[in-house]
Scaffold this motif. Structure first.
Motif, short mmCIF file in Angstrom:
data_model
loop_
_atom_site.label_atom_id
_atom_site.label_comp_id
_atom_site.label_asym_id
_atom_site.label_seq_id
_atom_site.Cartn_x
_atom_site.Cartn_y
_atom_site.Cartn_z
N ILE A 44 0.84 -1.11 -0.13
CA ILE A 44 -0.03 0.09 -0.21
C ILE A 44 0.90 1.30 -0.12
CG2 ILE A 44 -1.55 1.46 1.34
CD1 ILE A 44 -2.94 -1.26 2.32
N ASP A 45 1.87 1.39 0.89
CA ASP A 45 2.95 2.66 0.90
C ASP A 45 3.67 2.46 -0.33
OD1 ASP A 45 2.22 2.66 3.60
OD2 ASP A 45 3.88 2.03 4.42
N CYS A 46 3.95 1.56 -1.12
CA CYS A 46 4.61 1.81 -2.27
C CYS A 46 3.75 2.29 -3.26
CB CYS A 46 5.09 0.25 -2.93
SG CYS A 46 6.37 -0.63 -1.95
N LEU A 47 2.43 1.97 -3.40
CA LEU A 47 1.37 2.22 -4.48
C LEU A 47 1.33 3.89 -3.98
CD1 LEU A 47 -1.24 -0.69 -4.12
CD2 LEU A 47 0.12 0.36 -6.47
N LYS A 48 1.21 4.22 -2.85
CA LYS A 48 0.96 5.43 -2.51
C LYS A 48 2.19 6.64 -2.82
CE LYS A 48 -2.47 5.15 1.19
NZ LYS A 48 -2.56 5.01 2.52
N ASN A 49 3.55 5.96 -2.75
CA ASN A 49 4.62 6.42 -3.29
C ASN A 49 5.05 6.30 -4.81
OD1 ASN A 49 6.00 7.97 -0.72
ND2 ASN A 49 5.10 5.99 -0.14
N THR A 50 4.26 6.11 -5.50
CA THR A 50 4.69 5.79 -6.79
C THR A 50 4.03 6.92 -7.74
OG1 THR A 50 4.52 3.52 -6.72
CG2 THR A 50 4.02 3.93 -9.11
N ASP A 51 4.75 7.52 -8.66
CA ASP A 51 4.39 8.36 -9.50
C ASP A 51 3.20 7.95 -10.36
OD1 ASP A 51 6.51 9.76 -8.47
OD2 ASP A 51 7.97 8.77 -10.09
N PRO A 52 2.01 8.81 -10.54
CA PRO A 52 0.85 8.29 -11.36
C PRO A 52 1.14 7.86 -12.79
CG PRO A 52 0.86 10.24 -10.49
CD PRO A 52 2.02 9.98 -10.12
N ASP A 53 2.27 8.38 -13.41
CA ASP A 53 2.50 7.90 -14.72
C ASP A 53 3.37 6.96 -14.95
OD1 ASP A 53 4.81 9.43 -14.08
OD2 ASP A 53 4.68 10.71 -15.89
N HIS A 54 4.12 6.48 -13.58
CA HIS A 54 4.93 5.12 -13.64
C HIS A 54 4.15 4.02 -14.10
CE1 HIS A 54 8.49 3.23 -12.80
NE2 HIS A 54 8.07 2.42 -11.84
N PHE A 55 4.23 3.43 -15.17
CA PHE A 55 3.06 2.29 -15.48
C PHE A 55 3.53 1.02 -15.34
CE2 PHE A 55 4.99 0.51 -19.37
CZ PHE A 55 6.09 1.35 -19.58
N TYR A 56 4.99 0.56 -15.15
CA TYR A 56 5.38 -0.84 -14.86
C TYR A 56 5.58 -1.51 -13.73
CZ TYR A 56 9.93 1.29 -15.36
OH TYR A 56 11.07 1.91 -15.03
N GLY A 57 5.63 -0.50 -12.66
CA GLY A 57 5.72 -0.99 -11.36
C GLY A 57 5.47 -0.12 -10.43
N VAL A 58 6.20 -0.25 -9.19
CA VAL A 58 6.02 0.73 -7.83
C VAL A 58 7.23 0.94 -7.58
CG1 VAL A 58 3.86 -0.06 -7.19
CG2 VAL A 58 5.77 -1.07 -6.40
N ASN A 59 7.29 2.26 -7.03
CA ASN A 59 8.61 2.91 -6.49
C ASN A 59 8.82 2.39 -5.12
OD1 ASN A 59 7.39 5.76 -8.50
ND2 ASN A 59 9.24 4.63 -8.98
N PHE A 60 8.99 1.10 -5.01
CA PHE A 60 9.49 0.70 -3.60
C PHE A 60 10.41 1.09 -2.90
CE2 PHE A 60 12.61 -2.18 -3.97
CZ PHE A 60 13.14 -2.31 -5.43
N GLU A 61 11.53 1.71 -3.64
CA GLU A 61 12.67 2.19 -3.17
C GLU A 61 12.43 3.48 -2.29
OE1 GLU A 61 11.83 2.33 -6.41
OE2 GLU A 61 12.80 0.96 -7.47
N LYS A 62 11.52 4.04 -2.37
CA LYS A 62 11.31 5.12 -1.59
C LYS A 62 10.59 4.90 -0.16
CE LYS A 62 9.77 8.74 -4.98
NZ LYS A 62 8.73 9.18 -5.58
N VAL A 63 9.83 3.42 -0.16
CA VAL A 63 9.48 3.06 0.98
C VAL A 63 10.48 2.10 1.87
CG1 VAL A 63 7.60 1.46 2.04
CG2 VAL A 63 7.28 2.80 0.13
N LEU A 64 11.37 1.74 1.05
CA LEU A 64 12.67 0.82 1.61
C LEU A 64 13.57 1.77 2.46
CD1 LEU A 64 13.02 -2.07 1.57
CD2 LEU A 64 14.66 -1.71 -0.43
N SER A 65 13.71 2.90 2.01
CA SER A 65 14.68 3.95 2.48
C SER A 65 13.94 4.53 3.79
CB SER A 65 15.02 4.85 1.39
OG SER A 65 14.00 5.77 1.12
N LYS A 66 12.73 4.33 4.06
CA LYS A 66 12.31 5.01 5.25
C LYS A 66 12.55 4.12 6.64
CE LYS A 66 8.74 7.76 3.05
NZ LYS A 66 7.49 7.81 2.43
#
Ligand code: PXL
Length: 266
Positions: free
Chosen positions: A244-266
């Protein structure tokens, strides 16, 4: 606590934020020594318009022999996208040869979603996976994979009776715990945990976004939590919340995955 060493067996999709490129950073971040058995190298995952595929099956016996000669052992196994049915026999050989005592085998079958097989998979693959899950301590199929594995017609409507029936049918195929993922109910999304005839739901908020690779992220966080001593339900909750946190942190136009890196670094 002694550092745990896991073997994760799945493909390396060079672009796409799935399989090894999520399992490796996530498991490592949780303090687990993460060893990999790459099953194939793809240019990108198969939800893109096209992809290249280098099958690493021919190399795997040599990797196996060298690990055997070096007496390598693992505290756990996490299997994801294997890609070729022939790899399942090798996976079983790895469990037999490289397990520390009591090492759990966690299998995410990864071959289908939304009622359909992923590109490159067929029913012969499903039949082999049906045999492999016998060896699992925990399986993590989504609803579509659960339907294929149990020869049940797929339904969009995941009513309680339907999912429980899937879990019962899966329990006849494995002695392991059955965790059906991606179950949607009353505007929520989550898992059904089925073990010893008892079932439990873990349901969290459902976001409108759907993205690729979230199943692999779920499996990695689930495994890390579980190896860290959390219960099955706590591990499901932690993994779902992470997604859920990954989805919330994913740029809306990022179509192929989620920006999990931002959650991992928290
Ligand atoms: O996220 C599952 C996955 C892993 N690896 C590859 C895939 C997919 C899903 O399509 O294509 C190569």
């Amino acid at each position: 606590m002694k550092t745990k060493r896991i073997l994760t067996m799945q493909d390396l999709s060079c672009v796409g934020q799935c399989s090894l490129t999520v399992a490796l950073p996530i498991l490592s971040r949780y303090g687990i020594e993460t060893c990999v058995l790459p099953t194939a190298v793809l240019s990108n995952h198969t939800m893109f318009k096209g992809w290249s595929y280098l099958d690493l099956t021919p190399e795997l016996p040599a990797i196996y022999e060298n690990w055997k000669n070096n007496n390598i052992k693992f505290d756990a196994f996490l299997l994801g996208y294997l890609g070729k049915a022939e790899l399942m026999a090798l996976a079983e050989k790895c469990f037999d040869e490289f397990s520390c005592e009591g090492a759990p085998v966690i299998i995410d079958p990864v071959f289908a979603d939304n009622g359909k097989l992923y590109g490159g998979f067929d029913l012969a693959y499903v039949a082999e996976m049906r045999k492999l899950i016998k060896r699992a301590d925990i399986i993590l199929p989504n609803v579509t994979e659960a339907c294929f594995l149990t020869d049940t017609e797929y339904k969009e409507d995941h009513d309680e009776e339907f999912v429980k029936l899937l879990a019962e049918k899966l329990a006849a195929l494995t002695n392991g715990t059955v965790i059906i993922t991606g179950l949607e109910k009353d505007g929520k999304i989550g898992e059904l945990i089925y073990r010893g005839g008892k079932s439990e739901n873990v349901l969290l908020e459902k976001l409108p976004a759907k993205r690729h690779g979230t199943g692999d992220i779920f499996a990695s966080v689930f495994t890390a939590s579980y190896l860290g001593g959390a219960s099955l339900a706590e591990s499901c909750r932690a993994a779902s919340q992470f997604v859920i946190d990954c989805l919330k942190n994913t740029d809306p136009d990022h179509f192929y995955g989620v920006n999990f890196e931002k959650v991992l670094s928290k």
